[in-house]
Design a protein around this motif. Structure first.
Motif, PDB file in Angstrom:
ATOM      1  N   SER A   1       0.790  -1.143   0.008  1.00  0.00           N
ATOM      2  CA  SER A   1      -0.039   0.079   0.007  1.00  0.00           C
ATOM      3  C   SER A   1       0.711   1.202  -0.149  1.00  0.00           C
ATOM      4  CB  SER A   1      -0.853   0.126   1.205  1.00  0.00           C
ATOM      5  OG  SER A   1      -1.796  -0.979   1.154  1.00  0.00           O
TER       6      SER A   1
ATOM      7  N   ARG B   1       2.488   1.804  -3.382  1.00  0.00           N
ATOM      8  CA  ARG B   1       1.685   1.993  -4.393  1.00  0.00           C
ATOM      9  C   ARG B   1       1.429   3.575  -4.389  1.00  0.00           C
ATOM     10  NH1 ARG B   1      -2.321   0.288  -7.881  1.00  0.00           N
ATOM     11  NH2 ARG B   1      -3.667   2.376  -8.661  1.00  0.00           N
ATOM     12  N   LEU B   2       1.251   4.204  -2.989  1.00  0.00           N
ATOM     13  CA  LEU B   2       0.821   5.545  -2.982  1.00  0.00           C
ATOM     14  C   LEU B   2       1.734   6.376  -3.325  1.00  0.00           C
ATOM     15  CD1 LEU B   2      -0.972   5.345   0.602  1.00  0.00           C
ATOM     16  CD2 LEU B   2      -2.087   6.022  -1.665  1.00  0.00           C
TER      17      LEU B   2
ATOM     18  N   VAL C   1      -4.528   0.224  -3.564  1.00  0.00           N
ATOM     19  CA  VAL C   1      -5.084   1.303  -2.944  1.00  0.00           C
ATOM     20  C   VAL C   1      -5.012   2.824  -3.863  1.00  0.00           C
ATOM     21  CG1 VAL C   1      -2.584   1.991  -1.722  1.00  0.00           C
ATOM     22  CG2 VAL C   1      -5.101   2.680  -0.818  1.00  0.00           C
ATOM     23  N   PHE C   2      -5.944   3.647  -3.616  1.00  0.00           N
ATOM     24  CA  PHE C   2      -6.181   4.653  -4.042  1.00  0.00           C
ATOM     25  C   PHE C   2      -5.343   5.366  -5.370  1.00  0.00           C
ATOM     26  CE2 PHE C   2      -5.929   9.573  -4.044  1.00  0.00           C
ATOM     27  CZ  PHE C   2      -7.075   9.808  -3.729  1.00  0.00           C
ATOM     28  N   SER C   3      -6.072   4.627  -6.819  1.00  0.00           N
ATOM     29  CA  SER C   3      -5.440   4.786  -7.829  1.00  0.00           C
ATOM     30  C   SER C   3      -5.539   6.555  -8.097  1.00  0.00           C
ATOM     31  CB  SER C   3      -6.199   4.027  -8.999  1.00  0.00           C
ATOM     32  OG  SER C   3      -5.767   4.554 -10.123  1.00  0.00           O
ATOM     33  N   TYR C   4      -4.517   7.033  -8.424  1.00  0.00           N
ATOM     34  CA  TYR C   4      -4.363   8.544  -8.708  1.00  0.00           C
ATOM     35  C   TYR C   4      -3.755   8.944  -9.955  1.00  0.00           C
ATOM     36  CZ  TYR C   4      -5.148  13.216  -6.942  1.00  0.00           C
ATOM     37  OH  TYR C   4      -5.592  14.907  -6.765  1.00  0.00           O
TER      38      TYR C   4
ATOM     39  N   SER D   1     -10.653   6.619  -8.200  1.00  0.00           N
ATOM     40  CA  SER D   1      -9.928   6.765  -6.862  1.00  0.00           C
ATOM     41  C   SER D   1     -10.472   6.139  -5.725  1.00  0.00           C
ATOM     42  CB  SER D   1      -9.305   8.088  -6.455  1.00  0.00           C
ATOM     43  OG  SER D   1      -8.621   8.802  -7.544  1.00  0.00           O
TER      44      SER D   1
ATOM     45  N   THR E   1      -9.951   2.390  -3.920  1.00  0.00           N
ATOM     46  CA  THR E   1      -9.753   2.221  -2.354  1.00  0.00           C
ATOM     47  C   THR E   1     -10.963   1.423  -1.625  1.00  0.00           C
ATOM     48  OG1 THR E   1      -8.822   4.634  -2.508  1.00  0.00           O
ATOM     49  CG2 THR E   1      -9.370   3.740  -0.316  1.00  0.00           C
TER      50      THR E   1
END
Length: 453
Positions: free
Chosen positions: A359, A362-363, A403-406, A432, A436
């Protein structure tokens, strides 16, 4: 190594991983080179002999790719043939007929769930989003709801089910039987998918047609689209030919897993084990794709498409080997054994470690594949001595990377742009938040399953 303290081992890991993240984010160094440099630095600080570090890196790289390199190559070639042959569209139409009118979102989610096993999710969405748009026009359903359901189906298996290269690499790094990885990944991907489909239905009320640019959801266009879709359907392969390249290797690998677990007697066992070897099984799936989907296509085109597919796997192979090198250094230095003892003494579920590392990575850098391979490289040597369920831990590494595709994730742009969403707030709501939500649902399921597995 006898005089190395636990503090020195931890320091080696912290500095090595810190430098790895810094190299990926703040320099021009490629992630493959960053992994190798991080492995060398970690080994030096942890007290390994420099000559031993070089040997360990080379052996870790080679042994990791030795087991899965060919499978990744066959898998991406198969995915390319499924993409260009129209097999992905045929699967979608098959699911639409199976689920029936009024359940189009479940049909699109199921299509993505299956298609993304051999095909990269970005490519799968590009191929299938026109079908989602045409379906929205014909049924009056929200194109956003159908698009997000499709995107979710694609991403959950892309993150957890081999022979997609990311989870395949993670299975190799954790030393997990491929049949078990497929089984765990396929089953544990269902709850997050269900959660996102229900969210997509609510999202349809928040992201309206007025928020879309060039989404093509006007009634005036529906007639011509139906004719085009019908014409295209006649040119598609049969459902049997479309599904066979995926179903055959899965069945063979599962048979091998069962035979290995049950240990039956008989001469036939050797043949099942041979055919169920991942290299043989996925290779046979590729043959089925070639001769079942490409019978009337010139040889030059077929070979060219397969070479395009394998070119996309080059970086993944290098990163996977680099992850194997880092993992080998962690084992050789004693860092893995030391941390395993510390973790075993706590009451924390073992799946939290790979999930959390994936996580975080990835962020900070955006790539789900890089995140899961990095997490597996760091945590597999640590968990090896804890008695943890390694198959479950491997899935945790893959699902933590959702987690939180941005903005730093290419899939974020693929989904939003093809659905015609340009406002940042709506883009976050459209992908996003769902990514998540899938991540959070995965964590809950992993923690529940870890109580019994």
């Amino acid at each position: 190594m006898e005089n190395v303290s636990g503090l020195q081992l931890i320091l080696g890991l912290v500095i090595g991983v810190g430098v790895l993240v810094w190299l990926i984010l703040a320099t021009k160094v490629h992630v493959f080179l960053a992994l190798i440099l991080s492995a060398a630095l970690t080994g030096l600080i942890a007290g390994l002999d420099p000559a031993q570090i070089a040997t360990t890196i080379a052996n870790g790289f080679g042994s990791t790719l030795g087991g899965i390199g060919a499978v990744i190559g066959f898998g991406v070639m198969m995915g390319k043939l499924l993409e260009v042959s129209g097999a992905a569209e045929r699967m979608a139409l098959s699911f639409l007929r199976l689920f029936g009118k009024g359940r189009e979102d479940w049909a699109m989610a199921s299509t993505g769930y299956v298609v993304s096993i051999p095909i990269f999710c970005d490519s799968g969405f590009v191929i299938l989003s026109p079908l989602a748009k045409a379906l929205a026009r014909r049924t009056g359903r929200s194109v956003v709801a159908l698009g997000v359901a499709l995107a979710a189906g694609l991403v959950v298996t892309h993150h957890a089910v081999p022979p997609t290269p990311g989870p395949l690499a993670v299975a190799g790094l954790f030393g997990v039987d491929l049949g078990l990885m497929i089984l765990y990944g396929a089953l544990l991907s269902i709850p997050p998918l269900v959660a996102v489909v229900f969210y997509a239905r609510r999202l349809a009320k928040q992201v309206t047609p007025d928020d879309l640019v060039a989404a093509g959801q006007t009634a005036a266009e529906s007639g011509s689209d139906e004719v085009a879709a019908a014409r295209e359907e006649r040119e598609l392969p049969s459902a049997t030919a479309a599904f066979a390249p995926i179903v055959l290797p899965v069945i063979l690998i599962f048979a091998n897993t069962l035979v290995t677990a049950l240990k039956p007697a008989g001469a036939w066992v050797g043949y099942v084990t041979f055919l169920g070897n991942p290299i043989v099984a996925v290779g046979l799936g590729l043959l089925v794709a070639i001769y079942g989907l490409m019978r009337e296509t010139p040889r030059e085109k077929v070979v060219g498409w397969m070479e395009q597919g394998i070119s996309s796997a080059g970086i993944i192979l290098l990163v996977t080997g680099g992850g194997g090198a880092l993992g080998a250094v962690l084992r050789a230095s004693g860092i893995g054994d030391y941390l395993a003892g510390q973790i075993a003494a706590t009451a924390l579920p073992a799946v939290l470690l790979p999930f959390a590392v994936a996580s975080i990575v990835r962020l900070v850098q955006g790539s789900g594949t890089v995140a899961m391979i990095t997490a597996a490289s760091i945590t597999a040597p640590v968990l090896a001595g804890t008695g943890a369920n390694m198959a479950l831990a491997a899935v945790a590494a893959t699902q933590g990377a959702m987690v939180f595709s941005y903005f730093n994730d290419s899939y974020f742009w693929v989904v939003n742009r093809l659905l015609g969403i340009t406002q940042v707030k709506k883009q976050v709501q459209t992908w996003s938040v769902p990514s998540t939500l899938a991540w959070a649902a995965s964590l809950v399921v992993l923690l529940v399953v870890s109580l019994f597995a």
